[in-house]
Structures are given as C-alpha cells and as structure tokens.
Design an enzyme around this catalytic site. Structure first.
Site, mmCIF file in Angstrom:
data_model
loop_
_atom_site.group_PDB
_atom_site.id
_atom_site.type_symbol
_atom_site.label_atom_id
_atom_site.label_comp_id
_atom_site.label_asym_id
_atom_site.label_seq_id
_atom_site.Cartn_x
_atom_site.Cartn_y
_atom_site.Cartn_z
ATOM 1 N N LYS A 101 31.491 51.417 21.471
ATOM 2 C CA LYS A 101 31.918 50.358 22.371
ATOM 3 C C LYS A 101 30.671 49.879 23.119
ATOM 4 O O LYS A 101 30.209 50.531 24.047
ATOM 5 C CB LYS A 101 32.984 50.876 23.341
ATOM 6 C CG LYS A 101 33.643 49.770 24.191
ATOM 7 C CD LYS A 101 32.831 49.456 25.417
ATOM 8 C CE LYS A 101 33.422 48.302 26.201
ATOM 9 N NZ LYS A 101 32.452 47.732 27.161
ATOM 10 N N GLU A 110 24.614 59.638 30.951
ATOM 11 C CA GLU A 110 23.310 59.224 31.488
ATOM 12 C C GLU A 110 23.588 58.075 32.435
ATOM 13 O O GLU A 110 23.975 56.988 32.020
ATOM 14 C CB GLU A 110 22.368 58.826 30.342
ATOM 15 C CG GLU A 110 20.908 58.791 30.772
ATOM 16 C CD GLU A 110 20.545 57.475 31.431
ATOM 17 O OE1 GLU A 110 20.549 57.429 32.691
ATOM 18 O OE2 GLU A 110 20.274 56.516 30.713
ATOM 19 N N CYS A 147 16.994 52.526 33.281
ATOM 20 C CA CYS A 147 17.550 53.613 34.072
ATOM 21 C C CYS A 147 16.456 54.423 34.749
ATOM 22 O O CYS A 147 16.684 55.037 35.789
ATOM 23 C CB CYS A 147 18.430 54.495 33.207
ATOM 24 S SG CYS A 147 17.647 55.042 31.684
ATOM 25 N N GLU A 204 20.449 52.394 43.353
ATOM 26 C CA GLU A 204 19.838 51.821 42.154
ATOM 27 C C GLU A 204 20.041 50.309 42.153
ATOM 28 O O GLU A 204 21.168 49.818 42.132
ATOM 29 C CB GLU A 204 20.454 52.439 40.904
ATOM 30 C CG GLU A 204 19.783 51.958 39.623
ATOM 31 C CD GLU A 204 20.350 52.637 38.381
ATOM 32 O OE1 GLU A 204 19.554 52.972 37.483
ATOM 33 O OE2 GLU A 204 21.565 52.833 38.321
#
Length: 494
Positions: free
Chosen positions: A176, A251, A285, A386
């Site tokens: 997906k 993650e 990331c 973030e």
C-alpha cells in the site's frame, strides 16, 4: 472520463481498475498529472486473498530458498536496466531531484542482490539435548502475507527495503503506497512479472491510509506489517498489530541532531549539515534538523552554512543542475510554513529563508526557502517536532556533555551526526547518543548490508542488514524421540 493518465491496482498479477479515483499532483507544477485508484476494503480483501493463495501455491511455496534468491537476482538485473525509467517516474510523482532519483534507482538493485544472496543462508540450529533419546532442531519459516505500507518521500527505495527481505524469507506481500505517490510502483511491478515471480506474490492496492491502510492492517489474513510513516499513524498500526498479536516493523521518523565540534574539518561539516537538512528538501526521516555547534566556531559555521544554503539552486527537479526541489504535497507545504510561523512566535530568529519560495524558477510549485533558525532553545517546538522540510534550528553548546544532553533531549532517536577529528570522542558519542544510527564525519548514507532503524519514538525493529530477514520469519522447534518405549503419559517429559 478524465483526460489524465490512470493508475489502478495490481492483484494476482492483473491490473484492476478502480471504482473511484483520486488526483496525483506534480509538485513542481502544483497541478494534477494523473489519477490513482481510490481503493476500498473490498480491494484489500481481494489483494490479501490473492497473496494468501500465492503463499500456499507450490509455484511459490515449493521453491527452494536458492530458487527464490534467483528470482530476486533476476529482478535486480531488470531494475538496473530500467533505472532511468524508474527515476523519471519517481521525480514526476514526488518532486525529488532527478539526480538523486537516478542515484537511488541505480543502487536499488543492490537490495534485491543482497537479500537474493541471503535467501539460502538463513539457517536453523541443532539444539544440544539433555535427553539422550531425543533430537531437537529448529527451522525458520515465513510468516505468510506481509502488509508493506510505504511513505511518499522515497517510494521505491523504501518499498524495496520491505519487499526484498520479505520475499527472500518466502512471504507474499500486499503493498500500500502513499496516496500521494502511487504511480512509480506500476513500472516496478511490470519488472516483477518479467522476472518470473508467480502472480499474487506481490500485490498493489492504492488509496488512503484511513480506508486502504486501516483495512490492510486489520485484515485477519495479514500476518505481519512493515510500516514507514508518521509517528501518529505508526502508533495506530502498532495498536492494531498488538490486538491481532502479529509483528510489526515501524520506522517513524525523528528529530535527528548533528553535533559539530571545533576540531571538525569545517568545510566537510558544513556540507554534511547542509546535505542532512536541505537535500531532498528536508523530506527524509533522518533529516538532521537540529544543528548543535560548539559555541567558539558558531559565527564562522553559520556564515559558511548560510552561504551554501543561499546559493543552492532551486527549481525544476527534472533538471540535473537543480539542488533543492519542491515539497511533495500541498498539505506538507502548509505544515512546514506553519512550523516556521510558530517558531517565529516562540522567539526563534530567522537567519535565512523563513518563507515560501517565490523565485521565478520555482513557478507555481510547492517550494520552501532553505531556512535556518538561530536563537533556538532545546525545548522549543521547532527543536522537538519533526518538520519534514528544509528547516534547520541551530543550538550552540559549550561541552561534550551538554551536546549529548541536548541531542538526547527529544522523544525521537533515529540518527545522529558527529563531526570531529577526535577518535576517542567519536567512540564515546557513538556509545552515549540515543539513536539507532550514528554517522561520524558523514551523514545520510545507507546500505542494504547495514541495519536501519531507530530508538524511542522513532520506531521498532530494523530494516536492511542480515537481521532484517528475521523480522519476516518465525522459528519452529522440532522434537524427535528415538527410544523404543514411551514413559508414563501422565508425567511431563522433562
């Protein structure tokens, strides 16, 4: 009927058109260029059922590990032949630089070569027995159907990180992709078919996380989930997997720090810091968004970093000379600009940037000027959350202990960069910083051979490296008794 190109699902090796469609935007032009099928729970069920059938089919289940590895190696060769096509597809869909996408796609085959070679190197064990008549051994077995949910920043690379070990272990997969970048996997799946993988071993369902992602994670026949994405979504995935008692690899990003000491090679540190936060428009990331600099070199470091960032060429990501491309989605553009405004209200000072880019070469695209904040305290939101954009916050430090305390002072723990020529310090910091990866005098590099993953809120498990394949295997213990008589059936055999 729309005039845009349409991209549907792939289930059991066949293209499946969607009943509904959603636009896919070109980030550089800021307008739709294609439509992607908006999948449903029924599409998910069809894909998982196809994967389950393929998992049980001797055409896949009957392959030896060596034969599975050979398929992965064949796919690697095809990927190498079509690297340019895949790079263009990635850039068109997510706006990352064609130069970086070419590098990624040329390196992409290495994941399938590495795990193709590892497929027949996974061994069980003979267990020493304290029971003379018994023989005990273990054998690793695949889990079944794996759900691979991937983000929009590096779609094919992060798909490969999940597919290669899952397939090497003998599982089947339903992918997906992000609803924002769902098109580049179609030419990839064409190569999967050409490599000779049986139909249904890899399936694709596109759509939103709320509809397709949730249905996939909750599906009773999904045996494991590999997810890369945001922290909130990752927690929801983990909760669902916990209810089902299935494993998950997560993650979830980070707020990584780069520590620059006075003894560092300053030119290299400046380039490494710039690459860690401004390359890929900060949409990684491991973005080194917290730049911790020893106070006595702070003025010179800021002068050099600002000059490098100001001189970065922005514009069309399809041009080889472009150095900073657009943000992938309009939603992310607005989110980054919101973080910038919040930091200003908190008292952080804009050294450069701090706004949407309006340069002529940026056109109507979703660009943010490379931004550097000074006057940042470790507790500010800009230093804790973030951003996922080209926004660096600079924080000075006076001692190694202070630098470590600041670096560890977030709920995340994905990566840390250390810039120093002091070998003893490098080893001390590698041991004391709380992150899954530490780069010394380099940044933002990876390999199929080296584990990738974080600590704390940055996730669970590891991708890449020999241990990654273990996430897609389960251990079966086998006991054999060679004695001629059986003891009392009412007493456990200890």
């Amino acid at each position: 009927m729309s005039s845009l190109s349409r991209f549907g699902h792939v289930i059991a090796g066949e293209p499946v058109a969607g009943q509904r469609w959603m636009p896919s935007y070109d980030p550089y032009l800021g307008e739709p260029w294609a439509e992607v099928a908006a999948g449903t729970a029924d599409d998910v069920d069809a894909a998982v059922s196809a994967a389950r059938r393929a998992y049980r089919d001797p055409a896949w289940r009957g392959l030896t590990p060596t034969a599975r590895g050979a398929l992965l190696l064949r796919l690697a060769d095809l990927l190498a032949e079509h690297a340019e096509q895949l790079a263009v597809a990635e850039t068109r869909d997510n706006g990352k630089l064609i130069a970086e996408m070419r590098a990624q796609m040329r390196y992409l085959p290495q994941w399938f070569r590495y795990f193709g070679g590892l497929a027949d190197k996974v061994e069980g064990a003979v267990i020493p027995s304290d029971k003379p008549s018994m023989f005990n051994y273990t054998k690793p077995e695949p889990l079944g159907v794996v759900a691979a949910i991937t983000p929009w920043n590096s779609p094919l690379l992060l798909t490969a990180w999940k597919l290669a070990p899952a397939l090497a272990a003998g599982n089947t997969v339903v992918v997906k992709p992000s609803e924002f970048t769902s098109t580049s996997i179609l030419p990839f799946l064409d190569l999967v078919a050409r490599a000779g993988f049986p139909p249904g071993v890899i399936n694709l369902v596109t759509g939103t996380g709320a509809e397709v992602g949730a249905a996939l994670v909750e599906h009773p026949d999904v045996a494991a989930v590999a997810f890369t994405g945001g922290e909130a979504s990752g927690r929801a995935v983990a909760a669902s997997c916990g209810r089902k008692l299935i494993p998950a690899t997560l993650e979830l990003g980070g707020k990584s720090a780069q520590l620059v000491f006075a003894d560092a090679i300053l030119e290299n540190a400046v380039k490494g810091v710039a690459g860690g936060i401004f390359a890929a428009t900060g949409q990684t990331c491991v973005a080194g968004s917290r730049v911790l600099v020893e106070r006595r070199i702070l003025p010179e470091f800021l002068d050099r970093l600002s000059a490098l960032a100001k001189g970065a060429r922005m514009g069309d990501p399809m041009r080889d000379e472009t150095e900073v491309g657009p943000v992938t989605t309009r939603q992310q553009l607005d989110r980054i600009l919101g973080f910038i405004e919040h930091a200003k209200r908190d008292g952080a000072e804009v050294l450069i940037g701090g706004s949407r880019a309006t340069r002529p070469e940026c056109g109507q695209g979703w660009f943010v000027e490379p931004t550097i904040f000074t006057g940042v305290t470790p507790s500010m939101r800009i230093a804790q959350e973030e951003v996922f954009g080209p926004v660096a916050c600079v924080i000075p430090f006076d001692s190694e202990e202070e630098a470590v305390a600041i670096a560890n002072g977030t709920r995340f723990g994905l990566a840390t960069g250390v810039w120093t020529r002091d070998l003893a310090r490098a080893h001390r910091l590698a041991a004391t910083v709380e992150s899954g990866m530490v780069w010394v005098n380099t940044y933002r590099t990876s390999s199929p051979m080296s584990p990738f993953g974080g600590m704390k809120a940055s996730g669970l498990g590891r991708e890449n490296g020999a241990e990654a394949i273990r996430h897609y295997l389960q251990t079966k213990a086998v006991w054999m008794d060679f004695s001629e008589t059986y003891p009392s059936p009412f007493v456990m055999r200890l």
